[in-house]
Design an enzyme around this catalytic site. Structure first.
Site, mmCIF file in Angstrom:
data_model
loop_
_atom_site.group_PDB
_atom_site.id
_atom_site.type_symbol
_atom_site.label_atom_id
_atom_site.label_comp_id
_atom_site.label_asym_id
_atom_site.label_seq_id
_atom_site.Cartn_x
_atom_site.Cartn_y
_atom_site.Cartn_z
ATOM 1 N N GLU A 126 -5.960 3.360 3.378
ATOM 2 C CA GLU A 126 -6.437 3.935 4.677
ATOM 3 C C GLU A 126 -7.802 4.605 4.564
ATOM 4 O O GLU A 126 -8.348 4.612 5.154
ATOM 5 C CB GLU A 126 -5.589 5.123 5.093
ATOM 6 C CG GLU A 126 -3.949 4.742 5.414
ATOM 7 C CD GLU A 126 -4.023 3.838 6.702
ATOM 8 O OE1 GLU A 126 -5.135 3.537 7.386
ATOM 9 O OE2 GLU A 126 -2.922 3.104 7.059
ATOM 10 N N ASP A 160 0.796 -1.163 -0.112
ATOM 11 C CA ASP A 160 -0.025 -0.034 -0.031
ATOM 12 C C ASP A 160 0.819 1.157 0.146
ATOM 13 O O ASP A 160 1.869 1.050 0.490
ATOM 14 C CB ASP A 160 -0.960 0.189 1.162
ATOM 15 C CG ASP A 160 -0.506 -0.668 2.368
ATOM 16 O OD1 ASP A 160 0.690 -0.683 2.630
ATOM 17 O OD2 ASP A 160 -1.167 -1.164 3.312
#
EC number: 3.5.1.47
Length: 373
Positions: A126, A67
């Site tokens: 997120e 990520d």
């Protein structure tokens, strides 16, 4: 200082929120294009990147996901390479995740494995969630892995530690955004108003009954209101309350039950306080469920590595949208120890950078091992 520690520090200075990772994407692409391109293919998807290294004698495609986004947190580390983006910080370790992934790509670009390797640099983990839409893209589907892996840093474990378990590792999660609207007025005339301070307070109190009375005691759930905004001044009765929170459960069934119960309680508040309510459950993440067979092989390999301290972890109420990938593709996520006094999402998180080389070396060895099976 290793090359990939330098990269980590560069990336740490430019954290960007979900689907805004333009500088991050440009930095990653510049580095990736500097590597040998003979067996490498690169695609972009929104602010994400997919990299394929074609194997020498492929029988399958192995995926690695990292990520790339940061968090809306004001950094308080006093590091010389602290964030230069005000109000943004890599407080969840995605800067380490990216530098480790680049280290692994670098090795296999010059030393290709037998199998195809696909590296997925995914945006918006997120929020609002990049895994699910990225998986639906033509770019991802063309290079769909047969099995997939990922890591997450673990501040509670020292560098050199790897921790995971078969089955459930991370929880199902759902956001909560709730508005309760009534009628404001002067504090001296409460009978002419519909007080949303009182309504919101009752609702938050009632939410506590979901875990204690609506979820199976042998299951687990968390319902948290982390933010409540209501009222303007001490002598005015508020006409609107805004509540923001999260639901975490260890099963999809418990998540569905909790959501239904939240909505039922809101209907009761509407009746009891003669008000109107709106609820938005926002983006939710599916549980991270490690494939038992894949995890068994992984654990066997990890426990045989002299530089690795393996720990069997417990499931956690943290959320990760990598769960959407594991829902479709066999694979696993593991924790990589980084030994920090401060935890994930903390403004003073300081991971031990020795973990970068540990992660790179271990993943290279494991992917090489997979090709020999």
């Amino acid at each position: 200082m290793s090359q990939f520690t330098v990269i980590r520090r560069d990336l740490h200075q430019i954290p960007e929120l979900g689907f805004q990772e333009f500088k991050t994407q440009a930095y990653l692409l510049e580095y990736l294009r500097s590597l040998p391109q003979k067996r490498m293919e690169i695609k972009t998807w929104r602010t994400g990147i997919l990299v394929k290294i074609n194997g020498l004698n492929p029988s399958k495609t192995i995926g690695w996901r990292t990520d790339i986004d940061g968090l809306p947190i004001i950094e308080q580390t006093d590091l010389p390479f602290a964030s230069t983006h005000e109000g943004r910080m890599h407080a969840c370790g995605h800067d380490l995740h990216m530098s480790i992934a680049l280290g692994v790509v670098t090795h296999f670009a010059s030393n290709p494995a037998d199998d195809n390797l696909v590296f997925i640099f995914q945006p918006a983990e997120e929020g609002p969630g990049g895994a699910e839409p990225m998986m639906a893209s033509a770019e991802f589907r063309e290079w769909m892995p047969d099995e997939i892996y990922a890591l997450h840093i673990a501040p509670e474990h020292p560098a050199g530690t790897i921790a995971t378990k078969p089955g459930l590792l991370f929880a199902n999660t759902s956001e909560l955004f709730i508005d309760i609207r009534g009628k404001g007025g002067h504090a001296a005339y409460p009978h002419e108003t519909k007080d949303m301070v009182v309504a919101a307070s009752y609702f938050v109190t009632q939410l506590q009954s979901i875990v204690s009375r609506n979820v199976d005691p042998l299951d687990s759930a968390v319902v948290t209101i982390g933010k409540m905004t209501v009222g303007t001044v001490q002598n005015v009765i508020a006409d609107h309350a805004r509540l923001e929170g999260t639901i975490r459960t260890l099963s999809p069934e418990a998540m569905n039950k909790a959501k239904v119960r939240v909505q039922s309680l809101l209907k009761g508040i509407e009746t009891a306080f003669d008000c109107e309510t709106d609820i938005d459950c926002g983006s939710g993440y599916y549980q991270v469920f490690n494939d038992p067979e894949v995890t068994g092989r992984f654990v066997q390999f990890a426990t045989q590595q002299p530089d690795i301290q393996f720990v069997k972890s417990r499931e956690a109420m943290t959320g990760e949208d990598f769960g959407f990938m594991l829902k479709e593709i066999p694979g696993l996520m593991f924790w990589l120890g980084v030994g920090s006094e401060y935890g994930l999402h903390h403004a003073k998180l300081k991971p031990d950078e020795k973990a970068i080389e540990t992660g790179i070396s271990f993943i290279i060895r494991y992917f090489t091992h997979l090709g020999r099976r």
